[in-house]
Design a protein around this motif. Structure first.
Motif, PDB file in Angstrom:
ATOM      1  N   GLY A 238      34.982  33.628  46.864  1.00 57.51           N
ATOM      2  CA  GLY A 238      35.024  34.813  46.023  1.00 57.51           C
ATOM      3  C   GLY A 238      36.180  34.779  45.050  1.00 57.51           C
ATOM      4  O   GLY A 238      36.942  33.829  45.015  1.00 57.51           O
ATOM      5  N   ALA A 239      36.305  35.867  44.218  1.00 56.63           N
ATOM      6  CA  ALA A 239      37.383  36.025  43.259  1.00 56.63           C
ATOM      7  C   ALA A 239      37.393  34.908  42.229  1.00 56.63           C
ATOM      8  O   ALA A 239      38.405  34.227  42.056  1.00 56.63           O
ATOM      9  CB  ALA A 239      38.734  36.134  43.951  1.00 56.63           C
ATOM     10  N   VAL A 240      36.270  34.739  41.551  1.00 57.25           N
ATOM     11  CA  VAL A 240      36.141  33.681  40.548  1.00 57.25           C
ATOM     12  C   VAL A 240      36.198  34.283  39.149  1.00 57.25           C
ATOM     13  O   VAL A 240      35.533  35.277  38.857  1.00 57.25           O
ATOM     14  CB  VAL A 240      34.816  32.908  40.719  1.00 57.25           C
ATOM     15  CG1 VAL A 240      34.682  31.840  39.632  1.00 57.25           C
ATOM     16  CG2 VAL A 240      34.745  32.281  42.093  1.00 57.25           C
ATOM     17  N   VAL A 241      36.998  33.662  38.306  1.00 60.21           N
ATOM     18  CA  VAL A 241      37.123  34.063  36.909  1.00 60.21           C
ATOM     19  C   VAL A 241      36.692  32.888  36.034  1.00 60.21           C
ATOM     20  O   VAL A 241      37.147  31.760  36.245  1.00 60.21           O
ATOM     21  CB  VAL A 241      38.563  34.474  36.580  1.00 60.21           C
ATOM     22  CG1 VAL A 241      38.707  34.822  35.099  1.00 60.21           C
ATOM     23  CG2 VAL A 241      38.989  35.665  37.434  1.00 60.21           C
ATOM     24  N   SER A 242      35.833  33.172  35.069  1.00 57.71           N
ATOM     25  CA  SER A 242      35.378  32.104  34.172  1.00 57.71           C
ATOM     26  C   SER A 242      35.847  32.382  32.750  1.00 57.71           C
ATOM     27  O   SER A 242      36.135  33.531  32.386  1.00 57.71           O
ATOM     28  CB  SER A 242      33.849  31.985  34.207  1.00 57.71           C
ATOM     29  OG  SER A 242      33.251  33.114  33.582  1.00 57.71           O
ATOM     30  N   GLN A 243      35.918  31.331  31.968  1.00 54.07           N
ATOM     31  CA  GLN A 243      36.244  31.450  30.552  1.00 54.07           C
ATOM     32  C   GLN A 243      35.256  30.623  29.749  1.00 54.07           C
ATOM     33  O   GLN A 243      34.813  29.553  30.171  1.00 54.07           O
ATOM     34  CB  GLN A 243      37.667  30.960  30.263  1.00 54.07           C
ATOM     35  CG  GLN A 243      38.745  31.903  30.720  1.00 54.07           C
ATOM     36  CD  GLN A 243      40.136  31.450  30.330  1.00 54.07           C
ATOM     37  OE1 GLN A 243      41.011  31.282  31.188  1.00 54.07           O
ATOM     38  NE2 GLN A 243      40.367  31.255  29.025  1.00 54.07           N
ATOM     39  N   HIS A 244      34.949  31.142  28.569  1.00 51.99           N
ATOM     40  CA  HIS A 244      34.036  30.423  27.686  1.00 51.99           C
ATOM     41  C   HIS A 244      34.475  30.606  26.249  1.00 51.99           C
ATOM     42  O   HIS A 244      34.775  31.727  25.830  1.00 51.99           O
ATOM     43  CB  HIS A 244      32.600  30.935  27.852  1.00 51.99           C
ATOM     44  CG  HIS A 244      31.646  30.257  26.940  1.00 51.99           C
ATOM     45  ND1 HIS A 244      31.089  29.017  27.215  1.00 51.99           N
ATOM     46  CD2 HIS A 244      31.145  30.633  25.721  1.00 51.99           C
ATOM     47  CE1 HIS A 244      30.304  28.659  26.236  1.00 51.99           C
ATOM     48  NE2 HIS A 244      30.301  29.624  25.318  1.00 51.99           N
TER      49      HIS A 244
ATOM     50  N   ALA B  13      37.196  44.315  37.442  1.00 50.61           N
ATOM     51  CA  ALA B  13      38.616  44.358  37.126  1.00 50.61           C
ATOM     52  C   ALA B  13      38.848  45.331  35.980  1.00 50.61           C
ATOM     53  O   ALA B  13      38.316  45.155  34.887  1.00 50.61           O
ATOM     54  CB  ALA B  13      39.111  42.968  36.737  1.00 50.61           C
ATOM     55  N   THR B  14      39.635  46.353  36.243  1.00 56.73           N
ATOM     56  CA  THR B  14      39.976  47.260  35.150  1.00 56.73           C
ATOM     57  C   THR B  14      41.078  46.662  34.281  1.00 56.73           C
ATOM     58  O   THR B  14      41.257  47.067  33.141  1.00 56.73           O
ATOM     59  CB  THR B  14      40.458  48.611  35.695  1.00 56.73           C
ATOM     60  OG1 THR B  14      41.500  48.395  36.652  1.00 56.73           O
ATOM     61  CG2 THR B  14      39.313  49.365  36.370  1.00 56.73           C
ATOM     62  N   THR B  15      41.810  45.702  34.827  1.00 55.22           N
ATOM     63  CA  THR B  15      42.915  45.102  34.087  1.00 55.22           C
ATOM     64  C   THR B  15      42.763  43.588  34.044  1.00 55.22           C
ATOM     65  O   THR B  15      42.543  42.954  35.078  1.00 55.22           O
ATOM     66  CB  THR B  15      44.274  45.456  34.723  1.00 55.22           C
ATOM     67  OG1 THR B  15      44.395  46.874  34.821  1.00 55.22           O
ATOM     68  CG2 THR B  15      45.414  44.926  33.879  1.00 55.22           C
TER      69      THR B  15
ATOM     70  N   CYS C  14      43.183  33.402  30.887  1.00 53.83           N
ATOM     71  CA  CYS C  14      43.092  34.815  31.241  1.00 53.83           C
ATOM     72  C   CYS C  14      43.219  34.965  32.757  1.00 53.83           C
ATOM     73  O   CYS C  14      43.028  34.003  33.513  1.00 53.83           O
ATOM     74  CB  CYS C  14      41.782  35.420  30.776  1.00 53.83           C
ATOM     75  SG  CYS C  14      40.334  34.882  31.718  1.00 53.83           S
ATOM     76  N   SER C  15      43.567  36.165  33.179  1.00 55.23           N
ATOM     77  CA  SER C  15      43.559  36.485  34.605  1.00 55.23           C
ATOM     78  C   SER C  15      42.997  37.885  34.771  1.00 55.23           C
ATOM     79  O   SER C  15      42.973  38.671  33.837  1.00 55.23           O
ATOM     80  CB  SER C  15      44.962  36.395  35.217  1.00 55.23           C
ATOM     81  OG  SER C  15      45.777  37.440  34.724  1.00 55.23           O
ATOM     82  N   ALA C  16      42.520  38.178  35.973  1.00 57.42           N
ATOM     83  CA  ALA C  16      41.912  39.471  36.266  1.00 57.42           C
ATOM     84  C   ALA C  16      42.482  40.037  37.546  1.00 57.42           C
ATOM     85  O   ALA C  16      42.721  39.302  38.516  1.00 57.42           O
ATOM     86  CB  ALA C  16      40.396  39.318  36.382  1.00 57.42           C
ATOM     87  N   LEU C  17      42.693  41.343  37.525  1.00 53.23           N
ATOM     88  CA  LEU C  17      43.240  42.049  38.684  1.00 53.23           C
ATOM     89  C   LEU C  17      42.128  42.879  39.291  1.00 53.23           C
ATOM     90  O   LEU C  17      41.643  43.822  38.663  1.00 53.23           O
ATOM     91  CB  LEU C  17      44.385  42.944  38.219  1.00 53.23           C
ATOM     92  CG  LEU C  17      45.263  43.613  39.265  1.00 53.23           C
ATOM     93  CD1 LEU C  17      45.967  42.560  40.116  1.00 53.23           C
ATOM     94  CD2 LEU C  17      46.279  44.520  38.590  1.00 53.23           C
TER      95      LEU C  17
ATOM     96  N   TYR D 207      43.732  36.793  39.656  1.00 49.43           N
ATOM     97  CA  TYR D 207      43.002  35.539  39.723  1.00 49.43           C
ATOM     98  C   TYR D 207      42.813  35.014  38.306  1.00 49.43           C
ATOM     99  O   TYR D 207      42.479  35.774  37.393  1.00 49.43           O
ATOM    100  CB  TYR D 207      41.653  35.736  40.417  1.00 49.43           C
ATOM    101  CG  TYR D 207      41.820  36.176  41.860  1.00 49.43           C
ATOM    102  CD1 TYR D 207      41.773  37.522  42.214  1.00 49.43           C
ATOM    103  CD2 TYR D 207      42.047  35.234  42.867  1.00 49.43           C
ATOM    104  CE1 TYR D 207      41.956  37.918  43.525  1.00 49.43           C
ATOM    105  CE2 TYR D 207      42.232  35.628  44.180  1.00 49.43           C
ATOM    106  CZ  TYR D 207      42.182  36.973  44.511  1.00 49.43           C
ATOM    107  OH  TYR D 207      42.369  37.359  45.814  1.00 49.43           O
ATOM    108  N   PHE D 208      43.032  33.721  38.150  1.00 52.75           N
ATOM    109  CA  PHE D 208      43.076  33.122  36.822  1.00 52.75           C
ATOM    110  C   PHE D 208      41.796  32.368  36.489  1.00 52.75           C
ATOM    111  O   PHE D 208      41.144  31.795  37.364  1.00 52.75           O
ATOM    112  CB  PHE D 208      44.257  32.160  36.708  1.00 52.75           C
ATOM    113  CG  PHE D 208      45.578  32.855  36.577  1.00 52.75           C
ATOM    114  CD1 PHE D 208      46.209  33.377  37.686  1.00 52.75           C
ATOM    115  CD2 PHE D 208      46.177  32.995  35.340  1.00 52.75           C
ATOM    116  CE1 PHE D 208      47.432  34.039  37.568  1.00 52.75           C
ATOM    117  CE2 PHE D 208      47.398  33.644  35.203  1.00 52.75           C
ATOM    118  CZ  PHE D 208      48.017  34.172  36.327  1.00 52.75           C
ATOM    119  N   GLY D 209      41.479  32.354  35.206  1.00 48.63           N
ATOM    120  CA  GLY D 209      40.392  31.524  34.717  1.00 48.63           C
ATOM    121  C   GLY D 209      40.854  30.094  34.526  1.00 48.63           C
ATOM    122  O   GLY D 209      42.047  29.792  34.646  1.00 48.63           O
TER     123      GLY D 209
END
Lengths: 120, 112
Positions: free
Chosen positions: A1-7, A30-32, A94-97, A110-112
Motif C-alpha cells: 500500500g501507500a503508492v504514489v505515481s508520477q507521470h 491525500a489532502t496534502t 512529489c510526496s503525499a500525506l 510517501y514519495f513518487g
C-alpha cells in the motif's frame, strides 16, 4: 500500500514551452501533497505544499507564477512548469500525506518515483 | 535549514549491521524523527519514524536517546541493495500539514 505515481517519468522539451507533471496517490487519499526539486548531487529542496481545494503554499524563492500547482482531487496534484528554460532542468519529486486513519495515518509522507525534466 | 547533522558518508560490509547516526540537538517536544533513503535516481523511500521510544519494523530499527538529541538508524543485515543516501529529518507533520526539510544525508556504501 501507500503508492504514489508520477507521470511522465521523464520529459524533454524545448525552451519556452510548458510542461505538466502529474502526481497521483494510487491507494489512498491525500489532502496534502508536496513538490520537491533535486539538482544533480544535491539534496531535495521543497518547492511548495499543495492542499486539495485551495491555493498552494510556496517556499521562499520559488516563483508561483512559473511553477503552477493544482490539487483538484484527493488523489491528484499537478505541477506545471511554465515557459521552461534550461535552468529548470531538474528531477521533480512529489510526496503525499495520507488522510488520518488511511494507509498509515497522517504521520508519514510517501514519495513518487520522480520526473526528470530536460529543457533544451 | 535542516535541523539535523549526519556524517556525509559511511561504509558497511555486506551482511553486517549498518549503524547510521544523527544529531538533532534542537528537536522540539512534538517533533518526530523520520528516516528516509534515496537510491540513485529514485524518489525517497520511507524507512521508519519515532517520537521518543525505540521503534522497529521490517526494514530497520530506530534508537532514540533519552534526551532525544540524537538517534541511530540500524539496518541489521546490510545488503548491496541498501546502498543509498539516508536522510534523518525532524518534523511535526501535525494537523495534516508539516514539512520534511532534507539535509545532505549520509551516503551509505555497502561493500561485498
Amino acid at each position: 500500500g501507500a503508492v504514489v505515481s508520477q507521470h511522465p517519468s521523464w520529459v524533454i522539451c524545448k525552451s519556452g514551452t510548458s510542461v505538466k507533471i502529474e502526481c497521483r496517490s494510487l491507494d489512498f487519499q491525500a489532502t496534502t501533497m508536496f513538490w520537491y526539486r533535486q539538482f544533480p548531487k544535491q539534496s531535495l529542496m521543497l518547492m511548495a505544499t499543495s492542499n486539495e481545494g485551495s491555493k498552494a503554499t510556496y517556499e521562499q524563492g520559488v516563483e508561483k507564477d512559473k511553477f503552477l500547482i493544482n490539487h483538484a482531487s484527493l488523489t491528484l496534484s499537478t505541477l506545471t512548469v511554465t515557459s521552461a528554460h534550461p535552468e529548470d532542468s531538474s528531477f521533480y519529486i512529489c510526496s503525499a500525506l495520507p488522510i488520518p486513519g488511511l494507509a498509515g495515518g497522517a504521520e508519514t509522507q510517501y514519495f513518487g518515483p520522480g520526473t526528470r525534466l530536460l529543457v533544451l | 535549514d535542516a535541523k539535523t547533522t549526519q556524517p556525509p558518508s559511511m561504509d558497511c560490509a555486506e551482511g553486517r549491521a549498518a549503524n547510521l547516526p544523527c544529531n538533532h540537538s534542537t528537536i522540539s517536544g512534538n517533533e518526530y524523527v523520520y528516516w528516509y533513503r534515496q537510491i540513485h535516481s529514485q524518489g525517497p523511500q520511507y524507512i521508519i519514524h519515532g517520537l521518543k521510544n525505540n521503534e522497529t519494523n521490517e526494514m530497520a530499527s530506530l534508537i532514540i536517546t533519552e534526551d532525544r538529541k540524537s538517534s541511530t538508524l540500524i539496518l541489521p543485515h546490510a545488503t548491496l541493495r541498501d546502498t543509498a543516501v539516508y536522510y534523518c529529518i525532524v518534523s511535526t507533520l501535525s494537523g495534516n500539514t508539516g514539512k520534511l526539510i532534507f539535509g545532505q544525508g549520509t551516503t551509505l556504501q555497502v561493500k561485498p
